[in-house]
Design an enzyme around this catalytic site. Structure first.
Site, PDB file in Angstrom:
ATOM      1  N   ARG A  99       0.838  -1.217   0.000  1.00  0.00           N
ATOM      2  CA  ARG A  99       0.000   0.000   0.000  1.00  0.00           C
ATOM      3  C   ARG A  99       0.865   1.256   0.000  1.00  0.00           C
ATOM      4  O   ARG A  99       0.511   2.278  -0.592  1.00  0.00           O
ATOM      5  CB  ARG A  99      -0.942  -0.031   1.199  1.00  0.00           C
ATOM      6  CG  ARG A  99      -2.021  -1.105   1.037  1.00  0.00           C
ATOM      7  CD  ARG A  99      -2.875  -1.249   2.270  1.00  0.00           C
ATOM      8  NE  ARG A  99      -3.595  -0.011   2.564  1.00  0.00           N
ATOM      9  CZ  ARG A  99      -4.265   0.189   3.716  1.00  0.00           C
ATOM     10  NH1 ARG A  99      -4.241  -0.742   4.668  1.00  0.00           N
ATOM     11  NH2 ARG A  99      -4.917   1.314   3.922  1.00  0.00           N
ATOM     12  N   ASP A 144      -3.037   8.711   4.489  1.00  0.00           N
ATOM     13  CA  ASP A 144      -2.123   9.032   3.379  1.00  0.00           C
ATOM     14  C   ASP A 144      -1.357  10.349   3.562  1.00  0.00           C
ATOM     15  O   ASP A 144      -0.485  10.682   2.774  1.00  0.00           O
ATOM     16  CB  ASP A 144      -2.900   9.040   2.034  1.00  0.00           C
ATOM     17  CG  ASP A 144      -4.105   9.986   2.050  1.00  0.00           C
ATOM     18  OD1 ASP A 144      -5.138   9.623   1.442  1.00  0.00           O
ATOM     19  OD2 ASP A 144      -4.029  11.071   2.675  1.00  0.00           O
ATOM     20  N   HIS A 159      -6.778   7.832  12.439  1.00  0.00           N
ATOM     21  CA  HIS A 159      -6.375   6.442  12.229  1.00  0.00           C
ATOM     22  C   HIS A 159      -4.887   6.287  11.955  1.00  0.00           C
ATOM     23  O   HIS A 159      -4.467   5.262  11.428  1.00  0.00           O
ATOM     24  CB  HIS A 159      -7.184   5.829  11.073  1.00  0.00           C
ATOM     25  CG  HIS A 159      -8.644   5.695  11.382  1.00  0.00           C
ATOM     26  ND1 HIS A 159      -9.607   5.598  10.403  1.00  0.00           N
ATOM     27  CD2 HIS A 159      -9.303   5.684  12.551  1.00  0.00           C
ATOM     28  CE1 HIS A 159     -10.811   5.496  10.967  1.00  0.00           C
ATOM     29  NE2 HIS A 159     -10.660   5.562  12.268  1.00  0.00           N
ATOM     30  N   CYS A 197      13.792  -2.273  22.040  1.00  0.00           N
ATOM     31  CA  CYS A 197      13.606  -3.442  22.927  1.00  0.00           C
ATOM     32  C   CYS A 197      14.113  -4.730  22.301  1.00  0.00           C
ATOM     33  O   CYS A 197      14.225  -5.755  22.965  1.00  0.00           O
ATOM     34  CB  CYS A 197      12.124  -3.593  23.297  1.00  0.00           C
ATOM     35  SG  CYS A 197      11.035  -3.911  21.898  1.00  0.00           S
ATOM     36  N   SER A 202     -18.059   6.785   4.127  1.00  0.00           N
ATOM     37  CA  SER A 202     -19.297   5.996   4.132  1.00  0.00           C
ATOM     38  C   SER A 202     -19.994   6.144   5.471  1.00  0.00           C
ATOM     39  O   SER A 202     -21.173   5.894   5.616  1.00  0.00           O
ATOM     40  CB  SER A 202     -18.969   4.514   3.910  1.00  0.00           C
ATOM     41  OG  SER A 202     -18.131   4.071   4.982  1.00  0.00           O
TER      42      SER A 202
END
Ligand code: BV8
Ligand code: ZN
Length: 266
Positions: free
Chosen positions: A76, A110, A125, A163, A203
């Protein structure tokens, strides 16, 4: 040229936006569709076609198969590298020159709103360009710059350099994960006091982001929904403009400027 039936809607939206003092723009994958970025569900072509995004974009999927999930995000990122912002992103950035407050709250990862100059963007997000330690070992989030790491890329994600235990993962919100607390808190606050909320390309399916237009509406904001299809917001929006944002948003901007200049003539 026949009068587009959308012109009265665009003019009503422009009039509401021109007077707004506290504008919130709420965007989803649709605002980037004309940039050639597949929406979440489209990003499953070819070898990814057999997967359900909600099975790839989860911590469980990453725990079970870090390489599969890491490779999907690498795929992506490649799509994003070939895409660029569209006129809709640019129009939203130009609202800032005309209005006292414009905050863009986006579900997208994006980074295109910031790329075109929107100066106050809340990423609900996360962002595809960032990576972090899966265990957030140095605190939330433990960001990791993978460009500085050397590892066998065929093996999937690198181990966290701090870590050396947990893997590095994309800094995006997966399903069943909490949204970044400060971002969500500020997004709710702004949506609750907004006088206009311009909803673009979502949506309205994904929770809890999809509650923001509800908060705005409940507190008296004028809600405008720009989407070629009916969304979960269209039903309670004050103005629903059925069209692609890359075309509609520049027309709204032009209508705002036309109003403003005619106002000056008086
Ligand atoms: C959480 C980053 C609390 C990752 C993403 C059952 C019922 C209700 C809710 C749930 C449920 N089961 C589970 C849930 C919660 C779940 C959820 O909402 N599921 C949905 C599917 C029902 N939500 C979560 O898990 C969230 N976390 O709830 O935490 C919690 C915590 C612990 C324990 C319990 C609870 C986390 C959600 C975040 C997921 N991550 N992205 C990645 O991208 O890889 S969301 C992902 O989908 C995208 O980022 C995108 O934001 C989102 C889809 O939303 P849209 O942006 O609206 O995109 P979509 O494709 O849906 O629509 C595109 C629109 O554009 C369409 O309307 C189309 O018409 C329009 N369009 C097309 N072309 C154009 C256009 N518009 C304008 N112009 C055009 N040219
Ligand atoms: Zn770590």
């Amino acid at each position: 040229m026949s009068m587009s039936p959308l012109i009265p809607l665009i003019e009503r939206a422009a009039a509401a936006l021109r007077d707004s003092q506290r504008l919130v723009v709420f965007t989803g994958a649709g605002v980037s569709k004309e940039s050639g970025i597949p929406t979440f569900r489209d990003a499953l072509e070819g070898l990814w076609a057999k997967y359900d995004p909600q099975q790839l974009a989860t911590p469980e999927a990453f725990r079970q198969n870090p390489k599969l999930v890491w490779d999907w995000y690498t795929f992506r990122r490649g799509l994003l590298a070939g895409a660029e912002p569209n006129p809709g992103h640019y129009a939203l950035a130009q609202f800032e020159d005309r209005l006292p407050q414009v905050v863009v709250i986006t579900q997208n990862i994006d980074g295109f709103h910031q790329l075109v100059g929107s100066s106050d963007v809340i990423e609900l997000h996360g962002n595809l360009a960032r990576n972090k330690c899966f265990a957030n070992c140095q605190g939330e989030p433990t960001l990791v710059n993978v460009d500085k790491l050397a590892w066998d890329k065929e093996s999937g994600p690198p181990k966290c350099p701090y870590c050396n235990t947990a893997y590095v993962r994309p800094d995006v919100v997966w399903y069943h994960e909490m949204l970044p607390e400060a971002a969500l808190k500020r997004a709710i606050q702004l949506s609750t006091v907004a006088d206009v909320m311009l909803v673009v390309g979502t949506s309205g399916i994904v929770y809890p982001a999809n509650q923001l237009p509800v908060f705005a509406k409940r507190n008296g904001a004028t809600v405008i929904d720009v989407n070629p299809d009916v969304s979960q917001i269209s039903g309670f929006a004050d103005i629903f403009i059925p069209g692609p944002s890359g075309e509609i948003l520049p027309q709204i901007l032009a209508a705002m400027d036309a109003d403003a200049s005619s106002g000056e003539d008086v």
